[in-house]
Scaffold this motif. Structure first.
Motif, PDB file in Angstrom:
ATOM      1  N   VAL A  19       0.865  -1.182   0.000  1.00  0.00           N
ATOM      2  CA  VAL A  19       0.000   0.000   0.000  1.00  0.00           C
ATOM      3  C   VAL A  19       0.897   1.225   0.000  1.00  0.00           C
ATOM      4  CG1 VAL A  19      -1.601   1.381   1.390  1.00  0.00           C
ATOM      5  CG2 VAL A  19      -1.991  -1.074   1.109  1.00  0.00           C
ATOM      6  N   GLN A  20       0.662   2.150  -0.942  1.00  0.00           N
ATOM      7  CA  GLN A  20       1.494   3.342  -1.073  1.00  0.00           C
ATOM      8  C   GLN A  20       0.639   4.590  -0.905  1.00  0.00           C
ATOM      9  OE1 GLN A  20       2.769   1.547  -4.884  1.00  0.00           O
ATOM     10  NE2 GLN A  20       4.844   2.236  -4.349  1.00  0.00           N
ATOM     11  N   ARG A  21       1.178   5.573  -0.201  1.00  0.00           N
ATOM     12  CA  ARG A  21       0.451   6.807   0.067  1.00  0.00           C
ATOM     13  C   ARG A  21       1.300   8.015  -0.322  1.00  0.00           C
ATOM     14  NH1 ARG A  21      -2.611   5.321   5.841  1.00  0.00           N
ATOM     15  NH2 ARG A  21      -4.036   3.794   4.867  1.00  0.00           N
ATOM     16  N   ALA A  22       0.700   8.875  -1.121  1.00  0.00           N
ATOM     17  CA  ALA A  22       1.364  10.084  -1.601  1.00  0.00           C
ATOM     18  C   ALA A  22       1.030  11.244  -0.672  1.00  0.00           C
ATOM     19  CB  ALA A  22       0.896  10.390  -3.020  1.00  0.00           C
ATOM     20  N   ILE A  23       2.053  11.968  -0.247  1.00  0.00           N
ATOM     21  CA  ILE A  23       1.888  13.092   0.669  1.00  0.00           C
ATOM     22  C   ILE A  23       2.319  14.379  -0.038  1.00  0.00           C
ATOM     23  CG2 ILE A  23       2.481  14.017   2.934  1.00  0.00           C
ATOM     24  CD1 ILE A  23       0.948  11.348   3.017  1.00  0.00           C
ATOM     25  N   ARG A  24       1.554  15.423   0.131  1.00  0.00           N
ATOM     26  CA  ARG A  24       1.804  16.685  -0.580  1.00  0.00           C
ATOM     27  C   ARG A  24       2.856  17.515   0.160  1.00  0.00           C
ATOM     28  NH1 ARG A  24      -2.672  17.674  -4.473  1.00  0.00           N
ATOM     29  NH2 ARG A  24      -2.541  19.935  -4.246  1.00  0.00           N
ATOM     30  N   THR A  25       4.097  17.082   0.036  1.00  0.00           N
ATOM     31  CA  THR A  25       5.242  17.811   0.565  1.00  0.00           C
ATOM     32  C   THR A  25       6.357  17.760  -0.468  1.00  0.00           C
ATOM     33  OG1 THR A  25       6.034  15.805   1.678  1.00  0.00           O
ATOM     34  CG2 THR A  25       4.735  17.356   3.002  1.00  0.00           C
ATOM     35  N   VAL A  26       7.326  18.675  -0.318  1.00  0.00           N
ATOM     36  CA  VAL A  26       8.445  18.777  -1.250  1.00  0.00           C
ATOM     37  C   VAL A  26       9.766  18.411  -0.584  1.00  0.00           C
ATOM     38  CG1 VAL A  26       9.820  20.423  -2.619  1.00  0.00           C
ATOM     39  CG2 VAL A  26       7.319  20.450  -2.778  1.00  0.00           C
ATOM     40  N   ASP A  27       9.927  18.751   0.672  1.00  0.00           N
ATOM     41  CA  ASP A  27      11.187  18.436   1.349  1.00  0.00           C
ATOM     42  C   ASP A  27      11.297  16.930   1.547  1.00  0.00           C
ATOM     43  OD1 ASP A  27      13.617  18.910   2.461  1.00  0.00           O
ATOM     44  OD2 ASP A  27      12.882  19.998   4.216  1.00  0.00           O
ATOM     45  N   HIS A  28      12.515  16.476   1.801  1.00  0.00           N
ATOM     46  CA  HIS A  28      12.773  15.047   1.972  1.00  0.00           C
ATOM     47  C   HIS A  28      12.319  14.599   3.349  1.00  0.00           C
ATOM     48  CE1 HIS A  28      14.560  11.193   1.419  1.00  0.00           C
ATOM     49  NE2 HIS A  28      15.574  11.395   2.245  1.00  0.00           N
ATOM     50  N   CYS A  29      11.500  13.556   3.391  1.00  0.00           N
ATOM     51  CA  CYS A  29      11.016  12.973   4.651  1.00  0.00           C
ATOM     52  C   CYS A  29      10.219  13.968   5.479  1.00  0.00           C
ATOM     53  CB  CYS A  29      12.179  12.407   5.461  1.00  0.00           C
ATOM     54  SG  CYS A  29      13.137  11.150   4.593  1.00  0.00           S
ATOM     55  N   GLU A  30       9.394  14.740   4.825  1.00  0.00           N
ATOM     56  CA  GLU A  30       8.594  15.774   5.488  1.00  0.00           C
ATOM     57  C   GLU A  30       7.179  15.231   5.742  1.00  0.00           C
ATOM     58  OE1 GLU A  30       7.098  20.405   4.691  1.00  0.00           O
ATOM     59  OE2 GLU A  30       8.203  19.307   3.162  1.00  0.00           O
ATOM     60  N   PHE A  31       7.010  14.608   6.895  1.00  0.00           N
ATOM     61  CA  PHE A  31       5.720  14.037   7.262  1.00  0.00           C
ATOM     62  C   PHE A  31       5.285  14.573   8.619  1.00  0.00           C
ATOM     63  CE2 PHE A  31       8.076  10.650   4.942  1.00  0.00           C
ATOM     64  CZ  PHE A  31       7.352  10.706   3.757  1.00  0.00           C
ATOM     65  N   SER A  32       3.999  14.606   8.836  1.00  0.00           N
ATOM     66  CA  SER A  32       3.478  15.014  10.137  1.00  0.00           C
ATOM     67  C   SER A  32       3.308  13.781  11.016  1.00  0.00           C
ATOM     68  CB  SER A  32       2.134  15.720   9.981  1.00  0.00           C
ATOM     69  OG  SER A  32       1.099  14.787   9.691  1.00  0.00           O
ATOM     70  N   ASP A  63      -2.034  15.312   5.663  1.00  0.00           N
ATOM     71  CA  ASP A  63      -2.597  15.912   6.875  1.00  0.00           C
ATOM     72  C   ASP A  63      -2.992  17.360   6.580  1.00  0.00           C
ATOM     73  OD1 ASP A  63      -3.211  16.885   9.370  1.00  0.00           O
ATOM     74  OD2 ASP A  63      -1.256  16.416  10.274  1.00  0.00           O
ATOM     75  N   ARG A  64      -4.277  17.623   6.502  1.00  0.00           N
ATOM     76  CA  ARG A  64      -4.731  18.966   6.140  1.00  0.00           C
ATOM     77  C   ARG A  64      -4.569  19.965   7.272  1.00  0.00           C
ATOM     78  NH1 ARG A  64      -9.943  17.960   2.109  1.00  0.00           N
ATOM     79  NH2 ARG A  64      -9.057  16.129   1.067  1.00  0.00           N
ATOM     80  N   THR A  65      -4.261  19.484   8.462  1.00  0.00           N
ATOM     81  CA  THR A  65      -4.018  20.403   9.583  1.00  0.00           C
ATOM     82  C   THR A  65      -2.549  20.772   9.717  1.00  0.00           C
ATOM     83  OG1 THR A  65      -3.659  18.659  11.241  1.00  0.00           O
ATOM     84  CG2 THR A  65      -5.945  19.328  10.799  1.00  0.00           C
ATOM     85  N   ALA A  66      -1.685  20.095   8.968  1.00  0.00           N
ATOM     86  CA  ALA A  66      -0.244  20.366   9.052  1.00  0.00           C
ATOM     87  C   ALA A  66       0.081  21.673   8.335  1.00  0.00           C
ATOM     88  CB  ALA A  66       0.547  19.222   8.438  1.00  0.00           C
ATOM     89  N   THR A  67       0.932  22.466   8.945  1.00  0.00           N
ATOM     90  CA  THR A  67       1.345  23.737   8.353  1.00  0.00           C
ATOM     91  C   THR A  67       2.862  23.824   8.378  1.00  0.00           C
ATOM     92  OG1 THR A  67       1.166  24.849  10.508  1.00  0.00           O
ATOM     93  CG2 THR A  67      -0.783  24.905   9.071  1.00  0.00           C
ATOM     94  N   GLY A  68       3.385  24.841   7.694  1.00  0.00           N
ATOM     95  CA  GLY A  68       4.828  25.041   7.669  1.00  0.00           C
ATOM     96  C   GLY A  68       5.499  24.141   6.655  1.00  0.00           C
ATOM     97  N   GLY A  69       6.812  24.191   6.664  1.00  0.00           N
ATOM     98  CA  GLY A  69       7.560  23.412   5.695  1.00  0.00           C
ATOM     99  C   GLY A  69       7.227  23.821   4.283  1.00  0.00           C
ATOM    100  N   THR A  70       7.007  22.856   3.425  1.00  0.00           N
ATOM    101  CA  THR A  70       6.759  23.143   2.009  1.00  0.00           C
ATOM    102  C   THR A  70       5.290  22.933   1.618  1.00  0.00           C
ATOM    103  OG1 THR A  70       7.218  20.857   1.321  1.00  0.00           O
ATOM    104  CG2 THR A  70       9.093  22.388   1.429  1.00  0.00           C
ATOM    105  N   ARG A  71       4.425  22.764   2.560  1.00  0.00           N
ATOM    106  CA  ARG A  71       3.029  22.458   2.251  1.00  0.00           C
ATOM    107  C   ARG A  71       2.334  23.609   1.544  1.00  0.00           C
ATOM    108  NH1 ARG A  71       1.419  17.545   5.028  1.00  0.00           N
ATOM    109  NH2 ARG A  71       3.205  16.872   6.280  1.00  0.00           N
ATOM    110  N   ALA A  72       2.792  24.822   1.792  1.00  0.00           N
ATOM    111  CA  ALA A  72       2.175  25.974   1.147  1.00  0.00           C
ATOM    112  C   ALA A  72       2.475  26.041  -0.355  1.00  0.00           C
ATOM    113  CB  ALA A  72       2.644  27.268   1.820  1.00  0.00           C
ATOM    114  N   LEU A  73       3.415  25.238  -0.844  1.00  0.00           N
ATOM    115  CA  LEU A  73       3.719  25.206  -2.261  1.00  0.00           C
ATOM    116  C   LEU A  73       2.624  24.523  -3.074  1.00  0.00           C
ATOM    117  CD1 LEU A  73       7.537  24.295  -2.119  1.00  0.00           C
ATOM    118  CD2 LEU A  73       6.511  26.539  -2.489  1.00  0.00           C
ATOM    119  N   PHE A  74       1.730  23.839  -2.382  1.00  0.00           N
ATOM    120  CA  PHE A  74       0.635  23.126  -3.047  1.00  0.00           C
ATOM    121  C   PHE A  74      -0.669  23.908  -2.922  1.00  0.00           C
ATOM    122  CE2 PHE A  74       3.753  19.962  -1.990  1.00  0.00           C
ATOM    123  CZ  PHE A  74       3.744  19.084  -3.062  1.00  0.00           C
TER     124      PHE A  74
END
Length: 422
Positions: free
Chosen positions: A355-368, A408-419
């Motif tokens: 099972v694979q899950r795509a996360i909308r981040t750009v930095d390496h290993c950027e997970f909440s 995670d739609r509640t996660a902020t900061g990092g590169t999430r704003a690029l999306f």
């Protein structure tokens, strides 16, 4: 025929697996290495402290932590690339997983591995040997799980094939589950840039980074549309925020490859890199496929072998359920790794274990913590109840909402704003 081949490969891997050391317990680091493993303060679970064990085993530092009310299960943490320094260190699990595991009753253990550099063999063997040590120091666990990041994902994918039946489930995150293709990608990034600009420099000269790369970048500054599109395809296909990801990563990627005379595979992974079978898209206005330098692996034996080397192959034969997380804009360990792994498992009819899950981040290993924690709970529920959790189709990256489902739609900061908002 495919099933017969799968069984044959599994049989071969079982009987060629490197076994944990029994005579030499490796109570000291290997020559040239030192271990930095300062005391880890126990966590608190239900108002009571955990039990922490630390030491050296298989020439690697380790940490073991057991909660007051242990459920009989063990989670092994596989760390990522450390560089080529000679100090070995141990990571505690990231993304809040340490406390989550302990609160759920899981013990955890992590090894420094016996060497640094890109040495997956060290990670595979010392992680397995530490799990065995846990059985002697604490108690033999009922089930052993794997989780880890980056190069640790390569360790995890190969561990499942190296020791079939030993691990109950795995959670690789931002992992190099595409094995040699990571280094093919680094090589192709540079060779495609050279082809698009017409500035040829392979084999890479000694002054490649200081004299050639600046010229290539200057040539691309006026018009890099084709190069951006080529890199997007190489890293996983057109997907949300791919242009922003290119800007974010290009400085780093241009600095990754250069001249090296080392014959040590772990210190010079370029030895396994090749682009003989790579097809570049788009192929106009510059005919990249017709003009790019084609490079054979400098160490073809290391690339072709199924043996457990520093940079081993991953066949696509997971032997336990796998839930894999990956940032879609990651261009260091690119999202393409997930597509390679999916294709490998499909070749042997093993996609039912992935099972694979795509996360909308750009930095390496950027997970909440929520993204990692939810994946962990879904993995263990799958193992316990047999219900395969939901995931993404990693081949359908051109959907504007790709990556929304498990981010995670509640996660902020990092590169999430690029999306754009989901």
């Amino acid at each position: 025929m495919r099933r017969l081949l799968s069984v044959a490969l599994s049989f071969l891997l079982v009987f060629t697996a490197t076994q944990p050391a029994s005579a030499d317990r490796g109570g000291q680091p290997l020559p040239g290495y030192t271990i930095a493993n300062p005391p880890l303060a126990p966590a608190t679970v239900g108002g009571r402290p955990t039990r922490v064990l630390q030491g050296v085993h298989s020439h690697a530092g380790y940490v073991i932590e057991v909660p007051p009310r242990w459920n009989g299960r063990l989670a092994m943490w596989a760390h990522g690339y450390r560089g080529t320094g000679k100090v070995l260190t141990v990571d505690t699990p990231s993304y809040g997983l340490r406390q989550q595991w302990l609160d759920e009753g899981y013990a955890w253990a992590a090894s420094s591995y016996y060497s640094n550099a890109y040495d997956v063999r060290a990670g595979v063997t010392t992680t397995r040997e530490l799990a065995t040590l846990f059985g002697r120091l604490v108690q033999r666990p009922d089930k052993v799980f794997l989780a880890g990041v980056s190069m640790g994902g390569h360790v995890i994918a190969r561990s499942l094939e190296q020791y079939p039946g030993f691990y109950a489930g795995a959670l690789p995150m931002c992992g190099v589950v595409g094995d040699h293709e990571l280094f093919d990608y680094f090589l192709s990034f540079h060779l495609a840039a050279q082809a698009v600009t017409g500035i040829r420099a392979h084999p890479f000269p000694a002054d490649y980074q200081t004299a050639v790369v600046p010229r290539i970048r200057q040539a691309l500054a006026g018009d890099d549309e084709q190069f951006r599109a080529v890199v997007a395809e190489l890293s996983g296909g057109a997907r949300p925020a791919s242009d922003a990801a290119h800007v974010y990563w290009q400085d780093f990627l241009f600095g990754l490859v250069g001249a090296s005379t080392s014959t040590n595979l772990a210190e010079n992974p370029q030895l396994v890199a090749s682009n003989l079978s790579t097809r570049y898209r788009p192929n106009s206005p510059v005919d990249v496929n017709g003009t790019v330098d084609r490079v054979r692996a400098a160490n073809p034996v290391a690339r072709a072998t199924w043996a457990l080397t520093e940079i081993p192959a991953v066949q696509g034969l997971p032997t336990a359920p796998v839930v894999s997380l990956h940032g879609i804009g990651d261009m260091f360990v690119p999202f393409k790794m997930e597509q390679h792994y999916r294709d490998d498992t499909a070749r042997f009819g093993r996609t039912g274990l992935l099972v694979q899950r795509a996360i909308r981040t750009v930095d390496h290993c950027e997970f909440s913590p929520a993204e990692a924690g939810d994946a962990w709970r879904d993995l263990t529920t799958w193992v316990d109840r047999g219900k395969r959790p939901a995931g993404d189709d990693v081949r359908k990256t051109d959907d504007p909402r790709f990556g929304c489902r498990f981010s995670d739609r509640t996660a902020t900061g990092g590169t999430r704003a690029l999306f754009p908002a989901c």
